[in-house]
Design a protein around this motif. Structure first.
Motif, short mmCIF file in Angstrom:
data_model
loop_
_atom_site.label_atom_id
_atom_site.label_comp_id
_atom_site.label_asym_id
_atom_site.label_seq_id
_atom_site.Cartn_x
_atom_site.Cartn_y
_atom_site.Cartn_z
N PHE A 80 0.84 -1.21 0.00
CA PHE A 80 0.00 0.00 0.00
C PHE A 80 0.88 1.26 0.00
CE2 PHE A 80 -3.02 -3.06 2.01
CZ PHE A 80 -3.97 -3.01 1.01
N GLY A 81 1.89 1.25 0.85
CA GLY A 81 2.83 2.37 0.88
C GLY A 81 2.26 3.64 1.48
N PRO A 82 3.11 4.68 1.56
CA PRO A 82 2.67 5.96 2.13
C PRO A 82 1.46 6.52 1.39
CG PRO A 82 5.06 5.90 1.92
CD PRO A 82 4.54 4.68 1.23
N ALA A 83 0.43 6.90 2.11
CA ALA A 83 -0.83 7.44 1.56
C ALA A 83 -1.56 6.44 0.64
CB ALA A 83 -0.59 8.76 0.82
N GLY A 84 -1.11 5.20 0.65
CA GLY A 84 -1.77 4.18 -0.18
C GLY A 84 -1.42 4.30 -1.65
N LEU A 85 -0.33 5.06 -1.94
CA LEU A 85 0.04 5.30 -3.34
C LEU A 85 1.17 4.38 -3.79
CD1 LEU A 85 -0.19 9.18 -3.13
CD2 LEU A 85 -1.79 7.67 -4.31
N GLY A 86 1.42 3.35 -3.01
CA GLY A 86 2.42 2.35 -3.38
C GLY A 86 3.74 2.56 -2.67
N GLY A 87 4.39 1.43 -2.32
CA GLY A 87 5.68 1.52 -1.65
C GLY A 87 5.86 0.44 -0.61
N ILE A 88 7.03 0.45 0.00
CA ILE A 88 7.35 -0.61 0.96
C ILE A 88 7.08 -0.18 2.41
CG2 ILE A 88 9.07 -1.70 -0.55
CD1 ILE A 88 11.24 -0.36 1.22
N THR A 89 6.56 1.05 2.59
CA THR A 89 6.28 1.53 3.95
C THR A 89 4.77 1.64 4.16
OG1 THR A 89 8.21 2.95 3.58
CG2 THR A 89 7.04 3.22 5.66
N THR A 90 4.14 0.54 4.58
CA THR A 90 2.71 0.57 4.88
C THR A 90 2.50 0.75 6.38
OG1 THR A 90 2.19 -0.77 2.96
CG2 THR A 90 0.56 -0.76 4.73
N ALA A 91 3.44 0.24 7.18
CA ALA A 91 3.35 0.40 8.65
C ALA A 91 4.69 0.84 9.19
CB ALA A 91 2.92 -0.90 9.30
N LEU A 92 4.64 1.65 10.26
CA LEU A 92 5.86 2.09 10.94
C LEU A 92 6.17 1.16 12.11
CD1 LEU A 92 5.24 5.95 11.14
CD2 LEU A 92 6.75 4.75 9.55
N VAL A 100 -15.51 13.53 -14.25
CA VAL A 100 -15.10 14.10 -12.97
C VAL A 100 -13.75 13.52 -12.56
CG1 VAL A 100 -15.70 14.21 -10.50
CG2 VAL A 100 -17.49 14.42 -12.24
N VAL A 101 -12.96 14.31 -11.84
CA VAL A 101 -11.64 13.85 -11.39
C VAL A 101 -11.60 13.82 -9.86
CG1 VAL A 101 -10.65 16.19 -11.58
CG2 VAL A 101 -9.14 14.21 -11.65
N TYR A 102 -10.89 12.82 -9.33
CA TYR A 102 -10.73 12.68 -7.87
C TYR A 102 -9.26 12.80 -7.52
CZ TYR A 102 -10.29 10.12 -3.40
OH TYR A 102 -9.96 9.75 -2.11
N PHE A 103 -8.97 13.80 -6.69
CA PHE A 103 -7.60 14.05 -6.24
C PHE A 103 -7.44 13.55 -4.81
CE2 PHE A 103 -8.88 17.75 -8.85
CZ PHE A 103 -7.88 17.79 -9.81
N ALA A 104 -6.18 13.18 -4.47
CA ALA A 104 -5.88 12.94 -3.07
C ALA A 104 -4.91 13.99 -2.60
CB ALA A 104 -5.27 11.56 -2.88
N ALA A 105 -5.16 14.50 -1.40
CA ALA A 105 -4.16 15.30 -0.70
C ALA A 105 -3.53 14.33 0.31
CB ALA A 105 -4.82 16.48 -0.02
N ILE A 106 -2.40 14.69 0.85
CA ILE A 106 -1.70 13.76 1.75
C ILE A 106 -2.33 13.81 3.14
CG2 ILE A 106 0.52 13.09 2.76
CD1 ILE A 106 0.26 12.82 -0.35
N GLY A 107 -2.96 12.72 3.53
CA GLY A 107 -3.60 12.62 4.83
C GLY A 107 -2.59 12.82 5.94
N GLY A 108 -2.90 13.71 6.87
CA GLY A 108 -2.02 13.92 8.00
C GLY A 108 -0.96 14.98 7.77
N ALA A 109 -0.89 15.52 6.54
CA ALA A 109 0.08 16.62 6.30
C ALA A 109 -0.65 17.96 6.46
CB ALA A 109 0.71 16.48 4.94
N ALA A 110 -1.47 18.06 7.50
CA ALA A 110 -2.43 19.16 7.62
C ALA A 110 -1.81 20.53 7.80
CB ALA A 110 -3.37 18.86 8.78
N ALA A 111 -0.74 20.61 8.58
CA ALA A 111 -0.11 21.91 8.82
C ALA A 111 0.55 22.41 7.54
CB ALA A 111 0.91 21.80 9.95
N LEU A 112 1.17 21.48 6.81
CA LEU A 112 1.82 21.80 5.54
C LEU A 112 0.79 22.26 4.51
CD1 LEU A 112 4.39 21.65 3.70
CD2 LEU A 112 3.81 19.26 3.30
#
Lengths: 283, 175
Positions: free
Chosen positions: A239-251, B118-130
């Motif tokens: 799943f990776g970071p943000a679910g966008l793929g990668g080897i880091t799904t859990a810390l 329609v398009v669906y974007f993701a923002a980075i969850g948890g990067a709220a302050a940034l």
């Protein structure tokens, strides 16, 4: 042992500081795990996401703003010394007031609604906090606080496994819950697992497991090994970071255990996002 | 390569966006999450007018933290999108053109995205302050009584997002 008197206002102040601090400043365990993961992540997009998360922690900490807009529902595990007497108020009210002050004065989001099904009206001060109190011997009050968000809370699950399911049953259930959660709980996640006790005890252990620093292992080396193996299997899911793929799904994967009944083997999995906020204070 | 996109989205811009594209959004978006979606959906069901014209808009699934003095908005990262799935096709049929959230969507939403372009974007969850640094202005549009769940209009500048599901139904989310 002598009786110690603590002013209710001091408890309020300590709880307020606890929740403000944990919402602004991530723990060293999480920050170093993110930094290590960023070095090792093979997916360029994953590496980029991890970089943004590290930058986000720097901004939140220096500006003293919440790391995440979801500042959670406050949960406190309290060890209350039996030689402590509270003056000028009650313990319960002092804690609730501390949470109230942290969320109002600290610019934290108020995310609690008064009734779960019918009214769903925001209480506007993030109370009530959930308080689990254990009476221990002594003259201190030790408070472990957490404020995990609900994106990951919603991905959590309890299952009443029976003894014949064995280690394999535990492993399978944990992996099923994590796989079902997929990209939703803000990976890279921290997986808190509670095994044993009763239905509710397993869930509380799982919650407590999410509040344990991820650079600590279960004291029993068999469970410590299981933590490591599960972490490896989860990171193999891709799943990776943000679910966008990668080897880091859990810390990290933390297991907490408790004796259980001859007929049962309850297992609870409490998933926590990468912003695993927890802190302890002793009064 | 990062694409700079100006809002509102045109159909041509939407057609040019593909799953995996990194974008920086500039313009305005509306916000809304669980409670606001439920209210909008109920109005559509009853055939009543909406308090906000959603035609051509991009909606950001967010419930911001309160703004500190001197800040336009508090930390404001995305919330999980799947909770809006039940209500989304009705909003897309009403002309909503883009969504910003995090995580997966169900098949009904993806089918409706393809149908409506329609398009669906993701923002980075948890990067709220940034993320909140790219939000320059926030004003309440509707449902003020919902507090953080109210519908706001955000003015954004170079708001970082990733196209996770494009208007062709292609996705980069790992299944």
């Amino acid at each position: 042992m002598e009786i110690r008197t603590i002013n209710a206002a001091d408890i309020t102040e300590a709880v307020k500081k606890l929740f403000m601090d944990m919402n602004y400043h991530i723990g060293k365990d999480i920050l170093s795990a993110l930094q290590k993961a960023q070095q090792e992540e093979t997916s360029p997009i994953g590496k980029n996401v991890l970089g943004q998360l590290i930058e986000n922690h720097a901004i939140a900490s220096s500006e003293e703003v919440p790391i995440c807009q979801d500042t959670g529902m406050a949960v406190l595990f309290v060890e209350y010394g039996d030689h402590v007497v509270i003056e000028n108020g009650s313990f319960e009210e002092a804690v609730q007031e501390g949470v109230r002050r942290a969320y109002i004065d600290g610019y934290l989001r108020k995310s609690v609604v008064s009734d779960p099904v019918f009214d769903r009206i925001n209480t506007r001060d993030n109370t009530p906090a959930i308080i689990y109190t254990q009476i221990v011997s002594g003259q201190e009050i030790r408070i472990l606080g957490g404020c995990k968000g609900f994106g990951s809370e919603n991905m959590s699950s309890v299952k009443m496994l029976t003894p014949s399911a064995g280690l394999e049953g535990v492993r399978q259930f944990v992996l099923d819950v994590v796989r079902y959660a997929g990209p939703n709980p803000c990976p890279p996640i921290v997986v808190g697992i509670g095994i044993g006790g009763t239905f509710e005890k397993a869930a509380m252990l799982a919650k407590k497991a999410t509040l344990r620093p991820i650079d600590t292992g279960h004291p029993d080396e068999r469970y410590a090994r299981l933590e490591k193996e599960l972490l490896e299997e989860i990171n193999g899911m891709g799943f990776g970071p943000a679910g966008l793929g990668g080897i880091t799904t859990a810390l990290g994967v933390n297991i907490e255990t408790f004796p259980t009944h001859i007929a049962g083997m309850p297992v609870a999995v409490n998933i926590c996002c990468h912003a695993a906020r927890h802190q302890e204070t002793v009064i | 390569m990062t694409k700079k996109i100006t809002l509102p989205l045109t159909d041509e811009t939407i057609r040019d966006l593909h799953a995996g594209d990194s974008v920086l959004l500039t313009g305005t978006v509306i916000t809304g999450r669980d409670a606001a979606h439920k209210r909008l959906y109920e109005l559509i069901e009853k055939g009543e007018p909406l308090p906000v014209d959603i035609n051509g808009e991009v909606i950001y699934y967010v419930g911001p933290a309160p703004a500190k003095p001197g800040h336009a908005v508090g930390p404001a990262g995305p919330t999980s999108s799947y909770r809006m799935d039940k209500y989304t096709p009705a909003l897309l049929d009403r002309g909503l053109k883009g969504m910003i959230g995090k995580g997966a969507r169900n098949q009904e939403v993806i089918d409706s995205m393809v149908k409506n372009g329609v398009v669906y974007f993701a923002a980075i969850g948890g990067a709220a302050a940034l993320i909140s640094r790219s939000i320059k202005k926030a004003e309440t549009l509707a449902y003020e009584d919902l507090g953080t769940e109210a519908i706001y209009r955000f003015t954004v500048e170079d708001f970082p997002a990733i196209v996770v599901i494009d208007s062709y139904g292609e996705s980069v989310l790992v299944k």
